[in-house]
Write a protein that holds these residues in place. Structure first.
Motif, PDB file in Angstrom:
ATOM      1  N   UNK A 134       0.816  -1.223   0.000  1.00  0.00           N
ATOM      2  CA  UNK A 134       0.000   0.000   0.000  1.00  0.00           C
ATOM      3  C   UNK A 134       0.846   1.268   0.000  1.00  0.00           C
ATOM      4  N   UNK A 135       2.028   1.227  -0.590  1.00  0.00           N
ATOM      5  CA  UNK A 135       2.891   2.406  -0.598  1.00  0.00           C
ATOM      6  C   UNK A 135       2.264   3.542  -1.395  1.00  0.00           C
ATOM      7  N   UNK A 136       1.596   3.200  -2.495  1.00  0.00           N
ATOM      8  CA  UNK A 136       0.994   4.252  -3.323  1.00  0.00           C
ATOM      9  C   UNK A 136      -0.087   5.026  -2.563  1.00  0.00           C
ATOM     10  N   UNK A 137      -0.800   4.322  -1.690  1.00  0.00           N
ATOM     11  CA  UNK A 137      -1.842   5.018  -0.913  1.00  0.00           C
ATOM     12  C   UNK A 137      -1.218   5.987   0.090  1.00  0.00           C
ATOM     13  N   UNK A 138      -0.068   5.600   0.628  1.00  0.00           N
ATOM     14  CA  UNK A 138       0.569   6.427   1.654  1.00  0.00           C
ATOM     15  C   UNK A 138       1.342   7.590   1.063  1.00  0.00           C
ATOM     16  N   UNK A 139       1.553   7.604  -0.258  1.00  0.00           N
ATOM     17  CA  UNK A 139       2.297   8.678  -0.922  1.00  0.00           C
ATOM     18  C   UNK A 139       1.360   9.417  -1.854  1.00  0.00           C
ATOM     19  N   UNK A 140       0.670  10.455  -1.396  1.00  0.00           N
ATOM     20  CA  UNK A 140      -0.259  11.197  -2.269  1.00  0.00           C
ATOM     21  C   UNK A 140       0.502  11.883  -3.395  1.00  0.00           C
ATOM     22  N   UNK A 141      -0.205  12.098  -4.493  1.00  0.00           N
ATOM     23  CA  UNK A 141       0.409  12.774  -5.637  1.00  0.00           C
ATOM     24  C   UNK A 141       0.847  14.182  -5.249  1.00  0.00           C
ATOM     25  N   UNK A 142       2.068  14.525  -5.650  1.00  0.00           N
ATOM     26  CA  UNK A 142       2.634  15.825  -5.346  1.00  0.00           C
ATOM     27  C   UNK A 142       2.666  16.643  -6.644  1.00  0.00           C
TER      28      UNK A 142
END
Length: 384
Positions: free
Chosen positions: A373-381
């Motif tokens: 779930x890394x993508x969920x924890x890293x919001x788009x910047x």
């Protein structure tokens, strides 16, 4: 698009008589002397109740009507694009995926079998083979042997798992959650469907031009864990490998180091060829011949970090077990990266990210990390 598959070697038998008896057994079980519950004939395996809860909807895009596409370990290969199809009376492995396994041809039963019905179209199988298929990850995983019919026809999938395997593992499916659970001696195992792969397969199946998916036939990757799939960028539509437009010749850049070679085209004019070779030799230091030639970039020049949201906590994974070959590959990779200072040891006592060993097409292993779930924890910047 394949909707249902019927036929093949099922417990109903092949003859008309056995098929009629199979139907009568369900209609008049007691008249034919068949008990409805026959669990007493085999040792009863105690397993905990299997349930689905609302929290397990996390990570799925709604609304959806996606099929369940998973990864499964089949005959020591981790195979992607495996379709779970309760409408199929048999399990199917498609010819291209089967050839990639390199299974001895003597194991294939090439006796003529009745044609399969793919939504009304009859397809004659090449043969059948009995293979082990494993669902889940240790310690909550289960393995069964199933007969796979080898079918040579265009498809977006590598394997279709039918009712024969699903009933043996006592699978419970939630199409709404794209989640399959099954009992194991160590508790309930679970496999999550990959929604991106499902939609990619669906889009590919609808294309009339080509069904072939380059480099995805035997995509080797870590098996899914109980919390969700391993992020795999190769589940997107892969790009075909380009080939040289002309013949190439090998040029040695240094007489003192004959192993340092490059390849150039053979259609260059003689003068241009000489100038080009001299240019490459004069700038041979820009080539990277080993890891030691890549000392890295100073953080003062550029650095990269993951912008993890503070509201997310690291996912504490259970430590996975691997075979001796994978452990040896991990040790060599870690030693190599530590020697050249690409990585350094750090101690995190409260969480763990498992290493994932990916088989390379040219042999050997590639080591990746499973950051669940890394993508969920890293919001788009928008302004990195």
């Amino acid at each position: 698009m394949i909707s249902t598959i019927s036929g093949g070697p099922t417990i109903a038998g092949m003859s008309n008589y056995s098929m009629k008896q199979y139907v009568r057994a369900a209609k008049f079980p007691r008249v034919l002397g068949i008990e409805v519950n026959r669990h007493h004939e085999t040792p009863k395996v105690h397993w905990e109740p299997i349930t689905f809860c609302e929290e397990e909807e996390e990570g799925i895009l709604y609304p959806h009507d996606d099929p369940m596409i998973i990864r499964a370990e089949i005959a020591d290969y981790d195979v992607g694009r495996v379709l779970i199809d309760t409408g199929s009376s048999v399990s199917v492995i498609f010819a291209e995926a089967f050839r990639e396994k390199g299974i001895n041809d003597s194991q294939v039963n090439r006796q003529l079998t009745p044609p399969l019905s793919f939504s009304g179209d009859l397809v004659q199988p090449v043969g059948s083979v009995k293979l082990p298929i494993t669902f889940g990850t240790a310690p909550r995983k289960t393995t069964v042997y199933d007969h796979f019919l080898i079918v040579d026809c265009p498809t977006a999938y590598n394997v279709i798992v039918g009712r024969t395997a699903l009933t043996r593992i006592k699978a419970h499916l939630s199409p709404h959650m794209l989640l399959m659970k099954f009992p194991t001696p160590n508790g309930t195992g679970a496999v999550r469907g990959n929604q991106l792969s499902a939609r990619t397969c669906y889009a590919t199946a609808l294309k009339s031009t080509s069904f072939k998916l380059p480099d995805e036939t035997m995509s080797v990757q870590g098996v899914l864990n109980g919390t969700g799939p391993v992020d795999d960028p190769r589940d997107e539509s892969p790009t075909p490998h380009t080939q040289p437009v002309e013949e190439l010749e090998t040029i040695t850049l240094s007489e003192e180091q004959p192993d340092r070679q490059v390849r150039i085209g053979t259609r260059l004019a003689p003068t241009l060829r000489t100038q080009f070779i001299n240019f490459l030799r004069n700038h041979s230091e820009v080539f990277t011949w080993s890891y030691e030639d890549m000392p890295g970039i100073a953080p003062e020049v550029i650095s990269h970090k993951l912008s993890v949201s503070p509201s997310y906590k690291p996912v504490r994974q259970k430590r996975r077990s691997y075979d001796t070959e994978r452990y040896e590959a991990m040790r060599k990779e870690v030693d190599k990266l530590q020697t050249i200072s690409f990585i350094r040891e750090a101690t995190y006592p409260v969480w763990l990210a498992n290493s994932m060993m990916v088989r390379k097409a040219i042999g050997g292993w590639r080591m990746c990390q499973d950051y669940t779930d890394l993508n969920k924890a890293c919001p788009n910047d928008s302004f990195p």
